[in-house]
Enzyme design. Structure first.
Site, PDB file in Angstrom:
ATOM      1  N   ASN A 259     -13.282  16.660  10.456  1.00  0.00           N
ATOM      2  CA  ASN A 259     -14.113  15.497  10.140  1.00  0.00           C
ATOM      3  C   ASN A 259     -13.887  15.110   8.684  1.00  0.00           C
ATOM      4  OD1 ASN A 259     -15.199  15.535  12.729  1.00  0.00           O
ATOM      5  ND2 ASN A 259     -16.828  16.928  12.129  1.00  0.00           N
TER       6      ASN A 259
ATOM      7  N   TYR B 138     -11.679   4.986  21.916  1.00  0.00           N
ATOM      8  CA  TYR B 138     -11.004   5.789  20.892  1.00  0.00           C
ATOM      9  C   TYR B 138     -10.745   7.199  21.412  1.00  0.00           C
ATOM     10  CZ  TYR B 138     -10.142   8.304  16.528  1.00  0.00           C
ATOM     11  OH  TYR B 138      -9.587   9.094  15.548  1.00  0.00           O
TER      12      TYR B 138
ATOM     13  N   SER C 109      -4.673  14.208  16.948  1.00  0.00           N
ATOM     14  CA  SER C 109      -5.709  13.769  17.879  1.00  0.00           C
ATOM     15  C   SER C 109      -7.041  13.750  17.127  1.00  0.00           C
ATOM     16  CB  SER C 109      -5.738  14.692  19.095  1.00  0.00           C
ATOM     17  OG  SER C 109      -6.687  14.269  20.045  1.00  0.00           O
TER      18      SER C 109
ATOM     19  N   LYS D   7       0.828  -1.208   0.000  1.00  0.00           N
ATOM     20  CA  LYS D   7       0.000   0.000   0.000  1.00  0.00           C
ATOM     21  C   LYS D   7       0.864   1.259   0.000  1.00  0.00           C
ATOM     22  CE  LYS D   7      -4.073  -2.004   2.241  1.00  0.00           C
ATOM     23  NZ  LYS D   7      -4.971  -1.945   3.432  1.00  0.00           N
TER      24      LYS D   7
ATOM     25  N   LYS E 286      -7.132   9.379  21.983  1.00  0.00           N
ATOM     26  CA  LYS E 286      -6.869  10.689  21.389  1.00  0.00           C
ATOM     27  C   LYS E 286      -6.585  11.744  22.459  1.00  0.00           C
ATOM     28  CE  LYS E 286      -6.110   9.408  18.207  1.00  0.00           C
ATOM     29  NZ  LYS E 286      -5.134   9.647  17.115  1.00  0.00           N
TER      30      LYS E 286
END
Length: 334
Positions: A239, A205, A176, A68, A209
Site C-alpha cells: 500500500n 481495477y 498486481s 515527465k 490486477k
C-alpha cells in the site's frame, strides 16, 4: 471477499508487512544488465529505476510523457552522479495497442538483450473514465491487455537472453495489487470482460490486477521451469503513497498516509526482490506465483489461485483461458 481465514490472514500480513530485508545493499553490480521499467517516470517505478541505475544498470524509462520521463531521468542522475549505468527514455502508451509495437521496435533497434521486464505501469481509473483507443474498459485495456502485448512482443528477446544468462536471472515481473481481494469469486468473469453487466470502479481495477496474476501464472507455465527458463512472477507491491491515488479526497489521503500508506521506495523493494533475488526460481513460481511486500513469499486469495491452476492440477484452467482470450485481442497488433 477473502474466501477463508487463510486468505484473510494473508491479506492482513500484506497490509502490515515486516521491514524489508532485500534492499539496495542486497544487489550486486549490474553493469551490462538491461532492464525495462514501465511507468518509470514517478512513484515506485522511478524509485526502482534509481536503484537499478545506482548499481550501474542500463534502464529504459518507459512512460507516455517524455517531459515527465526526462525529469525523472535528470533527478535520478543527479542522485547517483557516480553511476556507470545509463537511463534511456522509451515512449510507450499501454492504452493504445496500435502504438506498442513501434515502442518495442525502438527498443530492439538499440538492444539485443533484456534481463528483466518490470511491468510496473498501471492506472486506477474512475467509473466514468474513457475507454482505451480500441474500446476496452480503461483498467483492463491498459493494465492487462496493453501490458500483455508489450510482454508478448518482448518475449523472443527475453528467451534469447535466457539462453546465455545464469539460470533464473531473466524475468518478467507483473505488478498486481492487494486489490485482487476485491474481485469476484474466482477473480474474474470471462463472460463479462466487456462489462455489459456494469461493475464498480474498484471491481474493474481488481479484475485488471487479477489479469496480471493470470498472465504471470500462464507465462511461468509455458516458458519457465522445464521450458525456456524465463521466470515470471506477480506481486503485490504494498500500500503505497503514489499518483494512483490522485483522485482521493485530501481527508482520505491524510488518513491513509497516517495509518496504511508507505513511501514508494518500499514498493520498489518488493519489485527488486521479485526481479533480482536468487531466492526466486522458475520451479518455485510454478507452485506459488505471488510475492508480497516488501519482498516476502505470500499467497494470493485461495479461490483465485485455484481458478488459475490447470485442470490437470485440479484447478479451473482460468489462466490458460484468459491467456488465449488476450491473445485473440492483441492478434491484429502483433
Amino acid at each position: 471477499m477473502f474466501g477463508s481465514f487463510n486468505s484473510l490472514k494473508n491479506a492482513w500480513a500484506q497490509v502490515f508487512p515486516q521491514a524489508p530485508d532485500f534492499t539496495e545493499s542486497s544487489i550486486p553490480d549490474l553493469l551490462g544488465k538491461v532492464y525495462i521499467v514501465t511507468g518509470a517516470n514517478s512513484g515506485l517505478g522511478k524509485e526502482l529505476s534509481g536503484i537499478l541505475y545506482s548499481k550501474n544498470a542500463k534502464v529504459y524509462v518507459a512512460a507516455r510523457s517524455e517531459a515527465k520521463a526526462q525529469a525523472a531521468i535528470e533527478f535520478i542522475k543527479a542522485a547517483h552522479p557516480h553511476s556507470k549505468g545509463d537511463l534511456v527514455y522509451l515512449q510507450i502508451d499501454l492504452a493504445d495497442l496500435s502504438a506498442i509495437k513501434s515502442s518495442v521496435n525502438a527498443f530492439l533497434s538499440q538492444e539485443a538483450r533484456l534481463d528483466v521486464l518490470f511491468n510496473n505501469a498501471g492506472v486506477l481509473a474512475p467509473h466514468d473514465a474513457p475507454k482505451t483507443a480500441q474500446g476496452y474498459e480503461l483498467n483492463l485495456g491498459t493494465n492487462t491487455i496493453g501490458t500483455f502485448l508489450l510482454t508478448k512482443l518482448l518475449l523472443p528477446t527475453l528467451l534469447n537472453t535466457a539462453k546465455s544468462s545464469p539460470k533464473d536471472s531473466v524475468r518478467v515481473i507483473w505488478v498486481s495489487s492487494i486489490a485482487v481481494n476485491f474481485s469476484e469469486q474466482g477473480g474474474l468473469d470471462m463472460e463479462n470482460l466487456d462489462y455489459h453487466e456494469d461493475k464498480s470502479a474498484v471491481t474493474k481495477y481488481a479484475v485488471s490486477k487479477v489479469g496480471n496474476f493470470l498472465h504471470s501464472v500462464e507465462l511461468a507455465r509455458r516458458h519457465g521451469a522445464n521450458a525456456d527458463g524465463v521466470v515470471s512472477v506477480a506481486l503485490n507491491p504494498g500500500n503505497l503513497d503514489t499518483e494512483l491515488g490522485r483522485d482521493r479526497s485530501w481527508l482520505e489521503t491524510k488518513i491513509l498516509r497516517t495509518f496504511v500508506l508507505y513511501p514508494p521506495v518500499f514498493g520498489a523493494y518488493t519489485e527488486l526482490f521479485a526481479g533480482l533475488s536468487d531466492q526466486i526460481t522458475a520451479e518455485m513460481v510454478r507452485d506459488n506465483n505471488w510475492i508480497g511486500p516488501w519482498g516476502r513469499f505470500c499467497r494470493i486469495r485461495e479461490d483465485i489461485d485455484q481458478a488459475a491452476r490447470p485442470r490437470s492440477e485440479g484447478g479451473h484452467g482460468l489462466a490458460e483461458r484468459f491467456w488465449r482470450w488476450t491473445e485473440e485481442q492483441v492478434k491484429p497488433y502483433v
